[in-house]
Design a protein around this motif. Structure first.
Motif, mmCIF file in Angstrom:
data_model
loop_
_atom_site.group_PDB
_atom_site.id
_atom_site.type_symbol
_atom_site.label_atom_id
_atom_site.label_comp_id
_atom_site.label_asym_id
_atom_site.label_seq_id
_atom_site.Cartn_x
_atom_site.Cartn_y
_atom_site.Cartn_z
ATOM 1 N N TYR A 87 0.865 -1.150 -0.004
ATOM 2 C CA TYR A 87 0.025 0.082 -0.002
ATOM 3 C C TYR A 87 0.831 1.339 -0.080
ATOM 4 C CZ TYR A 87 -2.987 3.771 1.522
ATOM 5 O OH TYR A 87 -3.833 4.940 1.856
ATOM 6 N N ARG A 88 2.047 1.335 0.706
ATOM 7 C CA ARG A 88 2.993 2.423 0.865
ATOM 8 C C ARG A 88 3.629 2.649 -0.450
ATOM 9 N NH1 ARG A 88 8.570 3.260 1.632
ATOM 10 N NH2 ARG A 88 8.637 1.229 0.774
ATOM 11 N N ASN A 89 3.999 1.587 -1.127
ATOM 12 C CA ASN A 89 4.478 1.785 -2.361
ATOM 13 C C ASN A 89 3.614 2.254 -3.541
ATOM 14 O OD1 ASN A 89 6.674 0.300 -1.321
ATOM 15 N ND2 ASN A 89 6.187 -1.527 -2.451
ATOM 16 N N PHE A 90 2.205 1.946 -3.630
ATOM 17 C CA PHE A 90 1.064 2.676 -4.458
ATOM 18 C C PHE A 90 1.000 4.273 -3.868
ATOM 19 C CE2 PHE A 90 0.311 -1.665 -5.412
ATOM 20 C CZ PHE A 90 -0.069 -1.525 -6.716
ATOM 21 N N GLU A 91 0.986 4.497 -2.562
ATOM 22 C CA GLU A 91 0.954 5.828 -2.060
ATOM 23 C C GLU A 91 2.119 6.815 -2.415
ATOM 24 O OE1 GLU A 91 -1.653 7.430 -0.915
ATOM 25 O OE2 GLU A 91 -2.891 5.646 -1.369
ATOM 26 N N LEU A 92 3.310 5.870 -2.483
ATOM 27 C CA LEU A 92 4.512 6.835 -2.603
ATOM 28 C C LEU A 92 4.626 7.169 -4.149
ATOM 29 C CD1 LEU A 92 7.251 5.241 -0.819
ATOM 30 C CD2 LEU A 92 6.265 7.584 -0.373
ATOM 31 N N GLN A 93 4.200 6.257 -5.111
ATOM 32 C CA GLN A 93 4.081 6.417 -6.606
ATOM 33 C C GLN A 93 3.048 7.433 -7.143
ATOM 34 O OE1 GLN A 93 5.640 5.362 -9.160
ATOM 35 N NE2 GLN A 93 4.146 6.385 -10.503
ATOM 36 N N LYS A 94 1.812 7.361 -6.303
ATOM 37 C CA LYS A 94 1.070 8.606 -6.487
ATOM 38 C C LYS A 94 1.310 10.038 -5.905
ATOM 39 C CE LYS A 94 -2.690 7.356 -4.382
ATOM 40 N NZ LYS A 94 -4.095 7.014 -3.651
ATOM 41 N N ARG A 95 1.825 9.978 -4.999
ATOM 42 C CA ARG A 95 2.492 11.429 -4.161
ATOM 43 C C ARG A 95 3.593 12.000 -4.699
ATOM 44 N NH1 ARG A 95 -1.503 11.691 0.549
ATOM 45 N NH2 ARG A 95 -2.706 10.155 0.350
ATOM 46 N N ASN A 96 4.728 11.263 -4.873
ATOM 47 C CA ASN A 96 5.707 11.621 -5.311
ATOM 48 C C ASN A 96 5.869 12.471 -6.628
ATOM 49 O OD1 ASN A 96 6.692 10.416 -2.845
ATOM 50 N ND2 ASN A 96 8.214 9.076 -3.691
ATOM 51 N N GLY A 97 6.776 13.504 -6.492
ATOM 52 C CA GLY A 97 6.929 14.165 -7.987
ATOM 53 C C GLY A 97 8.001 15.175 -7.731
ATOM 54 N N TYR A 98 8.186 15.816 -9.088
ATOM 55 C CA TYR A 98 9.063 16.766 -8.902
ATOM 56 C C TYR A 98 8.610 17.953 -10.000
ATOM 57 C CZ TYR A 98 10.214 14.856 -13.494
ATOM 58 O OH TYR A 98 9.999 14.448 -14.972
ATOM 59 N N ALA A 99 9.376 19.216 -9.755
ATOM 60 C CA ALA A 99 8.944 20.284 -10.716
ATOM 61 C C ALA A 99 9.913 20.900 -10.921
ATOM 62 C CB ALA A 99 7.930 21.117 -10.067
ATOM 63 N N ILE A 100 10.461 21.747 -12.047
ATOM 64 C CA ILE A 100 11.483 22.392 -12.321
ATOM 65 C C ILE A 100 11.071 23.915 -12.764
ATOM 66 C CG2 ILE A 100 11.565 21.599 -14.648
ATOM 67 C CD1 ILE A 100 14.609 21.904 -14.423
ATOM 68 N N ARG A 101 11.560 24.799 -12.002
ATOM 69 C CA ARG A 101 11.137 26.188 -12.344
ATOM 70 C C ARG A 101 12.320 26.947 -12.748
ATOM 71 N NH1 ARG A 101 8.164 28.076 -6.968
ATOM 72 N NH2 ARG A 101 10.248 27.746 -6.162
ATOM 73 N N GLU A 102 12.219 28.255 -13.268
ATOM 74 C CA GLU A 102 13.273 28.981 -13.477
ATOM 75 C C GLU A 102 14.520 28.995 -12.917
ATOM 76 O OE1 GLU A 102 12.033 32.956 -14.525
ATOM 77 O OE2 GLU A 102 10.494 32.391 -15.859
ATOM 78 N N ARG A 103 14.458 29.132 -11.551
ATOM 79 C CA ARG A 103 15.761 29.314 -10.654
ATOM 80 C C ARG A 103 15.676 28.087 -9.808
ATOM 81 N NH1 ARG A 103 13.429 35.201 -10.109
ATOM 82 N NH2 ARG A 103 14.987 36.124 -11.778
ATOM 83 N N ASP A 104 14.955 26.958 -9.613
ATOM 84 C CA ASP A 104 14.998 25.947 -8.607
ATOM 85 C C ASP A 104 14.309 24.646 -9.117
ATOM 86 O OD1 ASP A 104 12.261 26.262 -8.169
ATOM 87 O OD2 ASP A 104 12.832 27.768 -6.474
ATOM 88 N N ILE A 105 14.650 23.728 -8.551
ATOM 89 C CA ILE A 105 13.963 22.484 -8.700
ATOM 90 C C ILE A 105 13.280 21.964 -7.470
ATOM 91 C CG2 ILE A 105 15.882 20.899 -8.301
ATOM 92 C CD1 ILE A 105 14.840 19.089 -10.613
ATOM 93 N N ILE A 106 12.109 21.364 -7.219
ATOM 94 C CA ILE A 106 11.416 21.000 -6.162
ATOM 95 C C ILE A 106 11.034 19.545 -6.307
ATOM 96 C CG2 ILE A 106 9.413 21.555 -4.889
ATOM 97 C CD1 ILE A 106 8.918 24.160 -6.625
ATOM 98 N N PHE A 107 11.340 18.738 -5.196
ATOM 99 C CA PHE A 107 11.159 17.283 -5.049
ATOM 100 C C PHE A 107 10.172 17.327 -3.896
ATOM 101 C CE2 PHE A 107 12.739 12.828 -3.949
ATOM 102 C CZ PHE A 107 11.869 12.341 -4.804
ATOM 103 N N LYS A 108 9.005 16.731 -3.969
ATOM 104 C CA LYS A 108 8.036 16.042 -3.169
ATOM 105 C C LYS A 108 8.130 14.770 -2.928
ATOM 106 C CE LYS A 108 3.637 16.136 -4.382
ATOM 107 N NZ LYS A 108 2.347 16.485 -4.786
ATOM 108 N N ARG A 109 8.120 14.309 -1.553
ATOM 109 C CA ARG A 109 7.974 12.827 -1.379
ATOM 110 C C ARG A 109 7.446 12.637 -0.195
ATOM 111 N NH1 ARG A 109 12.575 15.150 -1.100
ATOM 112 N NH2 ARG A 109 14.133 15.013 0.577
ATOM 113 N N GLY A 110 6.905 11.318 0.046
ATOM 114 C CA GLY A 110 6.322 10.824 1.296
ATOM 115 C C GLY A 110 4.899 10.656 1.206
ATOM 116 N N PHE A 111 4.126 10.164 2.098
ATOM 117 C CA PHE A 111 2.704 10.720 2.107
ATOM 118 C C PHE A 111 2.220 10.446 3.735
ATOM 119 C CE2 PHE A 111 2.865 6.168 2.526
ATOM 120 C CZ PHE A 111 1.504 5.608 3.251
ATOM 121 N N LEU A 112 2.775 9.780 4.503
ATOM 122 C CA LEU A 112 2.552 10.105 6.034
ATOM 123 C C LEU A 112 3.159 11.240 6.389
ATOM 124 C CD1 LEU A 112 2.458 6.483 7.410
ATOM 125 C CD2 LEU A 112 0.396 7.858 6.938
ATOM 126 N N HIS A 113 4.405 11.351 6.188
ATOM 127 C CA HIS A 113 5.175 12.326 6.435
ATOM 128 C C HIS A 113 5.834 12.988 4.890
ATOM 129 C CE1 HIS A 113 8.195 15.166 8.488
ATOM 130 N NE2 HIS A 113 8.891 14.608 7.813
#
Length: 176
Positions: free
Chosen positions: A83-109
């Motif tokens: 279940y955790r694996n499915f949630e991580l797949q669903k919630r983790n992601g990244y974005a790249i902007r002009e001046r930075d890169i953002i990485f989002k991970r985790g689902f409980l925390h």
């Protein structure tokens, strides 16, 4: 060293409502092959535990009841891991902007790391054996903030990892 004149120094307060919001960014999801990798690794771990329980059951006869209870309690733990694996797949992601890169991970925390390009020291893409088989890569961004602010984005398609690596490297070299 010249002293700073009080009249020259300014440190104005910023209006918090006018600051850009990283939460409004559209995050790119990790590739679904990463979920396959997580489930394969979970399955291998489960096979090792089940194998150890089976061996223990036959070799340590005086602990059969304890081993049976361990096996029964292991099932919900394994299901939680899947279940955790499915949630991580669903919630983790990244974005790249002009001046930075953002990485989002985790689902409980949930943890969100923003790395400005002017703090990036270098970028590396790597693949382990399973990654090569699945056609995915991990991209690691090393920053000047130390290992706590380094970011590793696992589960990128290999070609996307190379494109991101190249784009970040160009941005970093243009900031120097």
């Amino acid at each position: 060293m010249a002293s700073l004149n009080q009249a020259e120094f300014e440190n104005k307060q910023l209006d918090i409502n006018s600051l850009p919001r990283f939460t409004e960014v559209e995050f790119y999801p990790l590739d679904t092959k990463y979920l396959i990798k997580l489930n394969i690794l979970s399955g291998i771990g489960a096979l090792i535990v089940v194998g150890a329980l089976i061996v223990g059951y036959f070799l340590m006869k005086e602990y059969k009841i304890l081993i049976l209870w361990s096996a029964i309690l292991f099932l919900p733990l394994f299901l939680w891991l899947i279940y955790r694996n499915f949630e991580l797949q669903k919630r983790n992601g990244y974005a790249i902007r002009e001046r930075d890169i953002i990485f989002k991970r985790g689902f409980l925390h949930e943890k969100i790391t923003i790395v400005p390009f002017n703090r990036v020291q270098h970028v590396s893409a790597r693949k382990d054996l399973l990654d090569k088989f699945l056609g995915i890569s991990s991209l690691t961004i090393f920053s000047a903030g130390g290992s706590a602010s380094d970011v590793t984005i696992s589960g990128l398609l290999a070609r996307n990892a190379e494109v991101l690596k190249e784009a970040i490297s160009k941005r970093v070299s243009s900031n120097e």
